[in-house]
Design an enzyme around this catalytic site. Structure first.
Site, PDB file in Angstrom:
ATOM      1  N   GLU A 176      -3.069  -9.121   0.942  1.00 43.86           N
ATOM      2  CA  GLU A 176      -2.950  -8.261   2.115  1.00 43.86           C
ATOM      3  C   GLU A 176      -2.886  -9.097   3.397  1.00 43.86           C
ATOM      4  OE1 GLU A 176      -5.965  -5.220   1.929  1.00 43.86           O
ATOM      5  OE2 GLU A 176      -5.102  -4.344   0.129  1.00 43.86           O
TER       6      GLU A 176
ATOM      7  N   GLU B  85      -3.267  -4.491  -6.918  1.00 43.23           N
ATOM      8  CA  GLU B  85      -4.562  -3.913  -6.540  1.00 43.23           C
ATOM      9  C   GLU B  85      -4.442  -2.407  -6.386  1.00 43.23           C
ATOM     10  OE1 GLU B  85      -7.416  -4.113  -2.678  1.00 43.23           O
ATOM     11  OE2 GLU B  85      -6.766  -6.055  -3.444  1.00 43.23           O
TER      12      GLU B  85
END
Length: 824
Positions: A433, A511
């Site tokens: 991220e 994820e």
């Protein structure tokens, strides 16, 4: 004073005389565990250096050591909700050790597998260096600074600038330390790289690259032998070569061997080989270097997903942080292995190291047990999110963004060199991220990282976990990745849309899903954050059946999640052939990131709690990821005061059909075909609830819940009754509260006292309750929803270990464990 000086002088002369007169042994390469006899102290002044420390403040510690888990949880601790409100600070370590005469004319180094964080090291007052990254190991050469007699090494770990991560990190020397001794002519640290190609059932090509150093002042002609052994220690390939090593130089050697009838590595058959390199001169062996490796073929395909050894399989993975619950970041091997075994029994075949390198022992266990690994390097680079509360701060104020420019290449290189021989690792991740993905600078920063990984290991693909995938697509960030990693955040679950636009893209769910659950807690009203694509879980009942549970606790019905439930996420992953698989968030609950705020010390994303006790969602994955017949019901059947209320009863099973019974009466048979779970609405009546699973009409599994009475007795289940008296071995004591009939009491919250006698210590007590702020290091703990866990660790003295568990109004219980000098 004169007498004292004379005595010290005499001792020095004796030591010098001994080192000059003793014959030097031929010891070869040694790697000595260097965890014993350290001392530690916390300090408040960040400008202190070892010479100014107060000697009276030192206290003995055994490494690995995490001082944060020993501290008090407080809302005033600077780590805040990110770090679970645990303390940081500045710690110094020191160890005095004696010079060994056999070290003369040899290379002596020290390796720290992990120090959190900003470590600085001195040997005999000489400054060796600094390493900011708290997750990657590092090595210092001690040879020039050692002296005959006593030597002193000191280390400073500075974890005072908080928060510096988005989760609990631990503090101090929390992984193993090694003293390494080798000859002046030897294989350099992490100097061997092994890979295989042209793999068939009849043979496989093995490529071995080595770097050998000669720090002597003279050239040396050496004999190098390569031998490869299988798991049964059978010699399967060998080769010998002769080389001349120039003085003060290194040479690179590339050799190719062929192994007949190779035994391939996979999660089902984790076959391992070892390559042994011996360097000899004039008949004397100077160095022996062993490298464990596996033979397997991996491939990601844009249409069909992931292939291992010619078989198209789904990656059934979890994300894990590195903490071990009650023990913090200093996780003993036995604790780590138990956690992996629990995941293996669920059918999990892959783990993503979220979001940093793990300990060397983790990868060794994954090799041996058959887990595929996504090895991840960083949680952030440089850029910040555009939102005001993150702007110009990184993800956290003192995070890795402050170190990236200077250290990223070094940290990434050391990670690849350390781990690239592990067959368990199937891909590298250079980030999670990363806000940079959303900006034009992102691809420019990604490209050199990709080039570095491809240069050091061209055999594995590189990914990154991307949220806001639409922005990563716009900047071109995602298209640079070998495999595009989809995190669940910010609209990153639109696989079908991206597949249509980028038909050659390779997909992996890095994820997702993010689903919450607290063990033993149920709510019939859905709590879903940011549902997407119309995939929502409706309320299970019109009115909430379980209003008594705290807002800090989450429902175990798989109706508490972010964007998508566990069932819907796996349904999509399993049905889309081009999605290689998924790594769900997370395998275990983890300390820190308690976004609901004080007093929650953890975030309960795990399918297992901090103790490693399964939550109901564990059995959902077991029903999808394993073939051994099973059935699991939720919730339990002890709900005093709810008589007559409709309670949704769910089952997870891998059978054809499930039949539910209440007090002997059938409530109907339901087909499992195409279903992720089955559900019955059942008016609560105390008694017996039973689920029976059938395949082709035959009963293959069943589960029974009986309504429990009041708590009466204590049950202790221990995973080992014999331990090794090595100061390392651990036993796990699962403690359950039962009624007079031996039924589990799912609402029990009794305070227990643990009395430990014999050669063992309480390494940690835990119950999995996010709101329990008790110390893990004291011998008292409440059970949470009927259960808690004690982790015992042996000392180095053999003997009988007794543990007595007691509580007012309960019948106490005792168990015994033998700690032996050797365990057969």
């Amino acid at each position: 004073m004169k007498i004292t000086s004379l005595i010290i002088g005499a001792l020095i002369l004796i030591i010098v005389f001994n080192c000059q007169s003793e014959p030097v042994k031929e010891l070869g390469r040694q790697s000595l565990l260097f965890n014993d006899n350290w001392q530690f102290q916390l300090v408040k002044n960040d400008s202190l250096v070892p010479e100014t420390l107060d000697f009276s403040e030192w206290k003995p510690v055994q490494l690995p050591h995490d001082w944060s888990i020993e501290g008090d949880i407080s809302v005033d601790n600077l780590s805040g909700h990110f770090g679970g409100y645990y303390p940081g600070g500045i710690g110094f370590y020191q160890k005095t050790f004696e010079y060994d005469c056999n070290w003369k004319n040899r290379l002596i180094s020290i390796t720290f597998d992990g120090v959190y964080k900003d470590s600085e090291v001195w040997i005999n007052g000489h400054y060796l260096g600094k390493r900011p990254n708290g997750y990657i190991g590092f090595t210092y050469d001690l040879t020039p600074y050692l002296k005959e007699g006593s030597n002193n090494i000191r280390l400073k770990a500075d974890n005072s600038k908080q928060p510096n991560a988005r989760w609990y990190t631990g503090s101090g020397i929390y992984r193993n330390v090694w003293l390494k001794i080798k000859d002046n002519i030897s294989v350099i640290e992490d100097g061997t790289y092994i890979n295989s190609n042209n793999i068939t059932t009849s043979n496989a090509n093995i490529n071995i690259e080595s770097t050998i150093g000669n720090i002597n002042s003279k050239d040396a002609s050496v004999h190098i032998s390569l031998e490869v052994f299988d798991m049964d220690n059978h010699l399967v390939a060998e080769k010998t070569i002769q080389r001349v090593l120039s003085a003060s130089d290194t040479i690179a050697i590339k050799e190719h061997l062929i192994i007949d009838n190779p035994r391939l590595w996979s999660p089902e058959t984790p076959n391992l080989y070892s390559a042994v390199q011996k360097i000899s001169q004039n008949g004397k062996v100077l160095d022996t270097y062993k490298t464990t490796f596996g033979i397997r073929n991996i491939r990601f395909d844009a249409e069909t997903g992931f292939w291992l050894n010619g078989e198209n399989i789904k990656i059934k993975g979890v994300n894990n942080h590195q903490d071990g619950g009650a023990v913090g970041a200093a996780v003993p091997d036995d604790v780590l292995r138990r956690r992996l075994e629990i995941l293996k029994n669920m059918g999990c075949n892959a783990i993503r190291t979220a979001h940093n390198p793990f300990s060397p022992e983790f990868y060794q266990m994954c090799d041996e047990m058959g887990f595929m690994v996504m090895d991840e390097a960083f949680d952030e680079w440089i850029a910040s999110w555009p939102w005001e509360n993150y702007k110009n701060k990184g993800k956290v104020p003192f995070g890795y963004h402050l170190e990236f420019d200077k250290w990223a290449n070094k940290d990434l290189k050391d990670l690849i060199l350390r781990d690239r021989n592990h067959p368990s690792i199937i891909m590298w991740s250079v980030g999670n991220e990363i806000p940079d993905q959303c900006y034009p600078e992102g691809p420019k920063r990604l490209k050199p990282l990709l080039d570095l990984v491809h240069k050091l290991d061209p055999t594995r693909p590189v990914t990154a976990g991307c949220c806001f995938m639409h922005l990563a697509n716009d900047t071109g960030f995602s298209n640079l990745l070998d495999v595009a990693g989809y995190n669940g955040g910010g609209g990153s679950v639109f696989y079908e849309k991206d597949k249509a636009i980028y038909p050659d893209r390779k997909f992996i769910a890095t994820e997702i899903p993010h689903s919450f659950q607290t063990r033993g807690v149920y709510k019939t009203h859905t709590e879903m954050r940011s549902p997407q694509q119309g995939i929502n879980v409706p309320n299970l009942t019109k009115e909430e059946v379980f209003p008594e549970f705290s807002e800090f606790y989450s429902s175990s019905y798989d109706n508490s999640s972010v964007r998508i439930s566990a069932r819907d996420s796996w349904r999509r992953t399993d049905s889309l052939p081009y999605v290689a698989g998924e790594f769900r968030w997370t395998g275990f609950d983890y300390l820190g990131e308690g976004i609901k705020g004080w007093p929650s010390r953890l975030w309960n994303f795990g399918i297992l709690d901090l103790c490693g006790f399964p939550k109901d969602t564990y059995y959902f994955y077991k029903s999808q990821w394993t073939d051994d017949p099973m059935v699991h019901m939720l919730p339990h059947w002890t709900w005093p005061g709810k008589e007559g209320k409709i309670i949704p009863i769910w089952t997870y099973s891998n059978s054809d059909e499930v039949e539910l019974f209440l007090n002997g009466k059938s409530l109907g048979v339901k087909s499992n075909a195409g279903k992720m779970n089955l559900s019955w609405d059942v008016p609560y009546v105390p008694g017996e609830l039973k689920a029976i699973a059938k395949i082709k009409g035959e009963v293959v599994a069943e589960q029974v819940y009986k309504t429990s009475k009041s708590p009466v007795q204590i049950e202790i289940l221990v995973d080992k009754d014999k331990l090794l008296a090595d100061g390392l071995s651990c036993a796990h004591l699962e403690v359950n509260i039962l009624d007079e009939d031996g039924n589990f009491v799912p609402y029990a919250n009794n305070l227990l006292t643990f009395q430990v006698e014999g050669p063992a210590i309480n390494l940690g007590l835990e119950n999995g309750d996010p709101l329990d702020l008790s110390s893990n290091k004291i011998n008292k703990r409440k059970v949470f929803n009927g259960k808690c866990l004690m982790i015992l660790q042996t000392t180095k003295q053999p003997g009988n270990i007794k543990v007595k568990v007691s509580s007012p109004d309960l019948k106490s219980e005792e168990i015994s464990i033998l700690s032996l000098e050797s365990v057969l």
